[in-house]
Motif scaffolding. Structure first.
Motif, PDB file in Angstrom:
ATOM      1  N   CYS A 250     182.153 114.681  87.385  1.00  0.00           N
ATOM      2  CA  CYS A 250     183.012 113.647  86.520  1.00  0.00           C
ATOM      3  C   CYS A 250     183.708 114.392  85.370  1.00  0.00           C
ATOM      4  O   CYS A 250     184.775 114.152  85.219  1.00  0.00           O
ATOM      5  N   ILE A 251     183.004 115.455  84.828  1.00  0.00           N
ATOM      6  CA  ILE A 251     183.817 116.183  83.763  1.00  0.00           C
ATOM      7  C   ILE A 251     185.065 116.995  84.389  1.00  0.00           C
ATOM      8  O   ILE A 251     186.126 117.277  84.020  1.00  0.00           O
ATOM      9  N   SER A 252     184.531 117.549  85.759  1.00  0.00           N
ATOM     10  CA  SER A 252     185.676 118.262  86.341  1.00  0.00           C
ATOM     11  C   SER A 252     186.934 117.511  86.764  1.00  0.00           C
ATOM     12  O   SER A 252     187.805 117.995  86.608  1.00  0.00           O
ATOM     13  N   LYS A 253     186.526 116.257  87.184  1.00  0.00           N
ATOM     14  CA  LYS A 253     187.728 115.445  87.578  1.00  0.00           C
ATOM     15  C   LYS A 253     188.378 114.826  86.397  1.00  0.00           C
ATOM     16  O   LYS A 253     189.682 114.758  86.225  1.00  0.00           O
ATOM     17  N   ALA A 254     187.522 114.555  85.273  1.00  0.00           N
ATOM     18  CA  ALA A 254     188.435 114.404  83.940  1.00  0.00           C
ATOM     19  C   ALA A 254     189.422 115.139  83.447  1.00  0.00           C
ATOM     20  O   ALA A 254     190.162 115.283  82.836  1.00  0.00           O
ATOM     21  N   ARG A 255     188.964 116.730  83.630  1.00  0.00           N
ATOM     22  CA  ARG A 255     189.650 117.782  83.057  1.00  0.00           C
ATOM     23  C   ARG A 255     191.112 117.798  84.074  1.00  0.00           C
ATOM     24  O   ARG A 255     192.184 118.131  83.429  1.00  0.00           O
ATOM     25  N   LYS A 256     191.055 117.620  85.380  1.00  0.00           N
ATOM     26  CA  LYS A 256     192.036 117.759  86.196  1.00  0.00           C
ATOM     27  C   LYS A 256     193.099 116.446  86.044  1.00  0.00           C
ATOM     28  O   LYS A 256     194.110 116.632  85.848  1.00  0.00           O
ATOM     29  N   ARG A 257     192.455 115.333  85.549  1.00  0.00           N
ATOM     30  CA  ARG A 257     193.382 114.363  85.297  1.00  0.00           C
ATOM     31  C   ARG A 257     193.893 114.446  84.024  1.00  0.00           C
ATOM     32  O   ARG A 257     195.215 114.125  83.769  1.00  0.00           O
ATOM     33  N   ALA A 258     193.284 115.286  82.882  1.00  0.00           N
ATOM     34  CA  ALA A 258     193.757 115.153  81.546  1.00  0.00           C
ATOM     35  C   ALA A 258     195.138 116.117  81.874  1.00  0.00           C
ATOM     36  O   ALA A 258     196.118 115.962  81.058  1.00  0.00           O
ATOM     37  N   GLU A 259     195.281 117.132  82.754  1.00  0.00           N
ATOM     38  CA  GLU A 259     196.304 117.894  82.936  1.00  0.00           C
ATOM     39  C   GLU A 259     197.683 117.169  83.451  1.00  0.00           C
ATOM     40  O   GLU A 259     198.445 117.037  82.827  1.00  0.00           O
ATOM     41  N   GLN A 260     197.317 116.301  84.225  1.00  0.00           N
ATOM     42  CA  GLN A 260     198.496 115.132  84.965  1.00  0.00           C
ATOM     43  C   GLN A 260     198.878 114.317  83.579  1.00  0.00           C
ATOM     44  O   GLN A 260     199.919 114.228  83.499  1.00  0.00           O
ATOM     45  N   ILE A 261     198.068 113.637  82.934  1.00  0.00           N
ATOM     46  CA  ILE A 261     198.402 112.758  81.939  1.00  0.00           C
ATOM     47  C   ILE A 261     199.140 113.366  80.937  1.00  0.00           C
ATOM     48  O   ILE A 261     200.181 113.013  80.286  1.00  0.00           O
ATOM     49  N   ASN A 262     198.630 114.519  80.482  1.00  0.00           N
ATOM     50  CA  ASN A 262     199.379 115.347  79.467  1.00  0.00           C
ATOM     51  C   ASN A 262     200.963 115.638  79.930  1.00  0.00           C
ATOM     52  O   ASN A 262     201.939 115.746  79.075  1.00  0.00           O
TER      53      ASN A 262
END
Length: 274
Positions: A250-262
């Motif tokens: 979950c942490i790994s997926k959250a980090r990848k999504r953070a890049e897209q959202i930013n």
């Protein structure tokens, strides 16, 4: 017939879909809903944004106020977040005092901002021991269809990045303050945390970006806020436990999504020239 079946047996209806590795809205387990960000939509605010994740819609307006600092922190300003969940956004909310969910959301937002150090309260000081800025951050949910915390954090960070301060001149001899609206400076936002919500089903199925229906039917929820590689906050209100491997996934997926959202927020702040 399907509508009646869903009404009578909502959990079984949903798990019939999960058994075929798909969700009722057609998404795969790890598929996010479309997200959009608009900034500067509230002209009367000192900073604002509008965020949509699927049908979930949150608007954030920030107003500035000059006030005396706390006695124990004479060189720091204030950050005051407030999440409002009106009956307009969902039939499960009623008029009156803030609901438990609204209070949890306000606390989570404040925790993420504090842990990520995205704003420096010391930079909100105008005159030590005399005057500081107060950031009143009102987050208003227009439509609640799941992943509320995600939308609130995105809306807040986007709005903070649009905040500008008028120049304040303080005369110590006369004890007077002059505010110049013509000269304004931007708030420095040092980091951009992003929150991602997951729903848990039967201890072994994890889905991302759940809708309200999925959150209600799930056996557990998890929201992870990250800033770059840093873990800012984890919110899990009981329910099914997670293994260490599931949490790391979950942490790994959250980090990848953070890049897209930013990247999405950056585009909203600096749209490409046509």
């Amino acid at each position: 017939m399907a509508a009646e079946y869903k009404t009578i047996h909502p959990v079984k209806y949903y798990r019939d879909y999960l058994a075929h590795d798909v969700r009722p809205d057609g998404r795969a387990f790890q598929k996010f809903r479309p997200a959009s960000v608009n900034v500067g939509s509230i002209k009367t605010a000192d900073g604002s944004s509008l965020v949509k994740i699927g049908n979930t819609t949150v608007v954030c307006g920030i107003k500035l106020e000059i006030a005396p600092p706390k006695a124990e922190e004479p060189g720091k300003g204030f950050f005051v977040p407030n999440v409002t969940l009106p009956p307009l956004c969902s039939p499960k909310f009623r008029p009156g005092p803030p609901s438990d969910q609204a209070q949890v959301a306000s606390h989570f937002v404040a925790e993420v901002v504090s842990n990520s150090a995205c704003i420096d309260l010391g930079e909100l000081c105008i005159v030590p021991e005399k005057l500081v800025w107060v950031l009143h951050c009102d987050l208003y949910c227009l439509d609640h269809d799941g992943a509320l915390l995600d939308a609130c954090v995105i809306a807040l960070i986007a709005a903070l990045r649009t905040v500008t301060f008028p120049v304040v001149e303080y005369d110590a001899d006369k004890d007077t303050t002059v505010v110049s609206e013509k000269k304004r400076k931007s708030l420095t936002v040092h980091s951009a945390p992003v929150a991602t919500t997951f729903a848990i089903f039967d201890d072994d199925i994890l889905i991302t970006d759940p809708t309200t229906e999925e959150e209600t039917l799930s056996t557990g929820l998890l929201t992870i806020a990250v800033q770059g590689q840093k873990l800012c906050s984890v919110y899990k209100p009981g329910g099914s436990p997670l293994s260490e491997d599931q949490l790391q996934d979950c942490i790994s997926k959250a980090r990848k999504r953070a890049e897209q959202i930013n990247q999405l927020v950056e585009t909203a702040l600096n749209p490409p020239e046509r």
